[in-house]
Design a protein around this motif. Structure first.
Motif, PDB file in Angstrom:
ATOM      1  N   HIS A 218       0.734  -1.082   0.189  1.00  0.00           N
ATOM      2  CA  HIS A 218       0.100   0.062  -0.064  1.00  0.00           C
ATOM      3  C   HIS A 218       0.656   0.960  -0.229  1.00  0.00           C
ATOM      4  O   HIS A 218       1.969   1.232   0.439  1.00  0.00           O
ATOM      5  N   GLY A 219       0.245   2.445  -0.570  1.00  0.00           N
ATOM      6  CA  GLY A 219       0.878   3.825  -0.428  1.00  0.00           C
ATOM      7  C   GLY A 219       0.625   4.560  -1.153  1.00  0.00           C
ATOM      8  O   GLY A 219      -0.628   4.677  -2.015  1.00  0.00           O
ATOM      9  N   MET A 220       0.857   6.059  -1.087  1.00  0.00           N
ATOM     10  CA  MET A 220       0.676   6.101  -1.507  1.00  0.00           C
ATOM     11  C   MET A 220      -0.076   6.924  -3.127  1.00  0.00           C
ATOM     12  O   MET A 220       1.450   6.386  -4.128  1.00  0.00           O
ATOM     13  N   LEU A 221      -0.819   7.334  -4.090  1.00  0.00           N
ATOM     14  CA  LEU A 221      -0.932   7.614  -5.156  1.00  0.00           C
ATOM     15  C   LEU A 221      -0.743   8.897  -6.258  1.00  0.00           C
ATOM     16  O   LEU A 221      -0.628   9.569  -5.180  1.00  0.00           O
ATOM     17  N   PHE A 222       0.669   8.504  -6.948  1.00  0.00           N
ATOM     18  CA  PHE A 222       0.353   9.650  -8.245  1.00  0.00           C
ATOM     19  C   PHE A 222       0.422   9.598  -9.271  1.00  0.00           C
ATOM     20  O   PHE A 222       0.747   7.929  -9.414  1.00  0.00           O
ATOM     21  N   ASP A 223      -0.104  10.571 -10.204  1.00  0.00           N
ATOM     22  CA  ASP A 223      -0.253   9.868 -12.038  1.00  0.00           C
ATOM     23  C   ASP A 223       1.210  10.638 -12.344  1.00  0.00           C
ATOM     24  O   ASP A 223       0.972  10.554 -13.619  1.00  0.00           O
ATOM     25  N   GLN A 224       2.221  11.019 -11.346  1.00  0.00           N
ATOM     26  CA  GLN A 224       3.546  11.769 -12.742  1.00  0.00           C
ATOM     27  C   GLN A 224       4.826  11.201 -11.462  1.00  0.00           C
ATOM     28  O   GLN A 224       4.718  11.407 -10.181  1.00  0.00           O
ATOM     29  N   PHE A 225       5.837  10.275 -12.542  1.00  0.00           N
ATOM     30  CA  PHE A 225       7.315  10.196 -12.159  1.00  0.00           C
ATOM     31  C   PHE A 225       7.665  11.456 -11.010  1.00  0.00           C
ATOM     32  O   PHE A 225       7.988  11.324 -10.084  1.00  0.00           O
ATOM     33  N   ALA A 226       7.528  12.573 -11.410  1.00  0.00           N
ATOM     34  CA  ALA A 226       8.404  13.671 -11.071  1.00  0.00           C
ATOM     35  C   ALA A 226       7.994  14.268 -10.147  1.00  0.00           C
ATOM     36  O   ALA A 226       8.081  14.849  -8.437  1.00  0.00           O
ATOM     37  N   THR A 227       6.350  14.026  -9.437  1.00  0.00           N
ATOM     38  CA  THR A 227       5.146  14.139  -8.542  1.00  0.00           C
ATOM     39  C   THR A 227       6.094  13.248  -7.583  1.00  0.00           C
ATOM     40  O   THR A 227       6.413  13.695  -6.101  1.00  0.00           O
ATOM     41  N   ALA A 228       6.379  12.315  -8.075  1.00  0.00           N
ATOM     42  CA  ALA A 228       6.468  11.178  -6.741  1.00  0.00           C
ATOM     43  C   ALA A 228       8.310  11.294  -6.836  1.00  0.00           C
ATOM     44  O   ALA A 228       8.414  10.816  -5.451  1.00  0.00           O
ATOM     45  N   ALA A 229       8.788  11.769  -7.969  1.00  0.00           N
ATOM     46  CA  ALA A 229      10.010  11.836  -7.295  1.00  0.00           C
ATOM     47  C   ALA A 229      10.186  13.492  -6.126  1.00  0.00           C
ATOM     48  O   ALA A 229      11.364  13.081  -5.236  1.00  0.00           O
ATOM     49  N   GLN A 230       9.139  14.361  -6.046  1.00  0.00           N
ATOM     50  CA  GLN A 230       9.296  14.908  -5.500  1.00  0.00           C
ATOM     51  C   GLN A 230       9.031  15.028  -4.221  1.00  0.00           C
ATOM     52  O   GLN A 230       9.517  15.181  -2.860  1.00  0.00           O
ATOM     53  N   ALA A 231       7.999  14.058  -3.989  1.00  0.00           N
ATOM     54  CA  ALA A 231       7.231  13.392  -2.941  1.00  0.00           C
ATOM     55  C   ALA A 231       8.736  12.553  -1.936  1.00  0.00           C
ATOM     56  O   ALA A 231       8.869  11.915  -1.072  1.00  0.00           O
ATOM     57  N   ALA A 232       9.762  11.905  -2.446  1.00  0.00           N
ATOM     58  CA  ALA A 232      10.491  10.986  -2.113  1.00  0.00           C
ATOM     59  C   ALA A 232      11.603  11.599  -2.175  1.00  0.00           C
ATOM     60  O   ALA A 232      12.540  12.134  -0.220  1.00  0.00           O
ATOM     61  N   ILE A 233      12.210  12.842  -2.229  1.00  0.00           N
ATOM     62  CA  ILE A 233      13.276  13.909  -1.303  1.00  0.00           C
ATOM     63  C   ILE A 233      12.224  14.764  -0.564  1.00  0.00           C
ATOM     64  O   ILE A 233      13.396  15.053   0.458  1.00  0.00           O
ATOM     65  N   ALA A 234      10.977  15.081  -0.506  1.00  0.00           N
ATOM     66  CA  ALA A 234      10.834  15.713   0.553  1.00  0.00           C
ATOM     67  C   ALA A 234      10.891  14.489   1.916  1.00  0.00           C
ATOM     68  O   ALA A 234      10.079  14.875   2.868  1.00  0.00           O
ATOM     69  N   GLY A 235      10.865  13.214   1.429  1.00  0.00           N
ATOM     70  CA  GLY A 235      10.894  11.946   2.721  1.00  0.00           C
ATOM     71  C   GLY A 235       9.293  11.125   2.810  1.00  0.00           C
ATOM     72  O   GLY A 235       8.831  11.070   4.311  1.00  0.00           O
ATOM     73  N   LEU A 236       8.537  11.793   1.679  1.00  0.00           N
ATOM     74  CA  LEU A 236       7.574  10.878   2.108  1.00  0.00           C
ATOM     75  C   LEU A 236       6.961   9.706   2.241  1.00  0.00           C
ATOM     76  O   LEU A 236       6.406   8.980   2.510  1.00  0.00           O
ATOM     77  N   GLY A 237       8.153   9.286   1.634  1.00  0.00           N
ATOM     78  CA  GLY A 237       8.477   7.914   1.357  1.00  0.00           C
ATOM     79  C   GLY A 237       9.731   7.279   0.385  1.00  0.00           C
ATOM     80  O   GLY A 237      10.125   8.376  -0.196  1.00  0.00           O
TER      81      GLY A 237
END
Length: 296
Positions: A218-237
């Motif tokens: 399970h986990g958060m959903l994103f529709d684009q790689f760029a957003t997922a990458a920014q979330a990872a940089i922000a420490g969300l997972g």
């Protein structure tokens, strides 16, 4: 072969109809088209007589679409849009050479856009228009010449030219990795994982490739790689990201491999295009160029 001309109303009639249908008002349409209200009303009547179908219901000073009119308006609006785009493309490049290319957002901005200058430098007569598409579509219903496709080698009604494969890595911020003391692939099962809606089974495939038993992921959903990458940089997972799309983030140290386990995706990147456009000069030139770029 075009249908009988009696089923091809003039663009002036269609423009009047589309404007009234969109604005819901003869007055507003007249203002938009710089015509009188009576002129617009006559054009609507002429169109209805030519088609033999009532398009509007007249109620005192208002009009509203019939069911048939509503369906017709949708198709006419798209047809007029395509005619307008074709005219703009021709005006921008009167000698031809326009390529309408559908791209995947992150692939387009991170990989394709930085390289396009080299293509345009060697093909100065070609104009490329980029639009975003996240999934496959019917080329017959869109004014697109070609598209970047990620997936299996299947696109109904299109030919596919292989471009490249892809390797992915679980990526996160350095602080996130150190905070959670990640040492193995199994450790990721207890951490927030970031998912892409276009690749819902990616994490399951990654755990399977690394022989890690799992129940549900399970986990958060994103529709684009760029957003997922920014979330990872922000420490969300931890996000499962293509290595070639996050080279800059890794060089800067914004992202690191949570565990050093790269895997090759089962899907590939392709250039998709309708068979009848295969020999279209701008497309042929772009196809030859991007195949070489992808293999470099």
């Amino acid at each position: 072969m075009l249908p009988s001309r009696r089923f091809l109303p003039s663009t002036s009639l269609l423009s009047a109809f589309e404007s009234v249908a969109r604005t819901g008002s003869v007055t507003a349409a007249a203002r938009e088209l710089d015509l009188t209200q009576s002129a617009v009303s006559r054009q609507i009547r002429a169109l209805e007589e030519q088609l033999g179908v009532e398009l509007f219901i007249r109620e005192r000073q208002t009009v509203r679409l019939t069911m048939a009119g509503d369906s017709y308006a949708r198709e006419i609006r798209e047809a007029l849009r395509r005619i307008s785009n074709a005219s703009l493309n021709l005006r921008a490049n009167p000698h031809g050479g326009t390529l309408n290319l559908a791209i995947l957002p992150t692939f387009g901005t991170r990989w394709l856009a930085p390289r396009l200058g080299r293509f345009l430098a060697t093909n100065p007569g070609v104009t490329i228009n980029l639009v975003t598409r996240l999934s496959s579509f019917d080329f017959r219903l869109d004014s697109i010449d070609a598209a970047i496709h990620f997936g299996h080698a299947h696109w109904p009604g299109a030919e596919l030219t292989f471009l490249m494969s892809e390797r992915t890595v679980p990526a996160c911020s350095p602080i996130f990795r150190d905070l959670h003391a990640i040492n193995s692939a199994e450790d990721l099962l207890d951490l927030p994982l970031l998912h892409l809606t276009t690749r819902p089974d990616a994490w399951e495939q990654w755990f399977g490739d690394n022989a890690v038993p799992f129940q549900n992921v399970h986990g958060m959903l994103f529709d684009q790689f760029a957003t997922a990458a920014q979330a990872a940089i922000a420490g969300l997972g931890v996000a499962l990201l293509p290595t070639f799309l996050i080279e800059e983030e890794r060089k800067r140290g914004d992202l690191v491999a949570a565990v050093d386990r790269e895997t090759e995706s089962s899907e590939r990147y392709y250039l998709a295009y309708p068979p009848e456009r295969a020999d279209y000069a701008p497309l042929a030139a772009f196809r030859d160029w991007i195949v070489l770029e992808a293999s470099a």
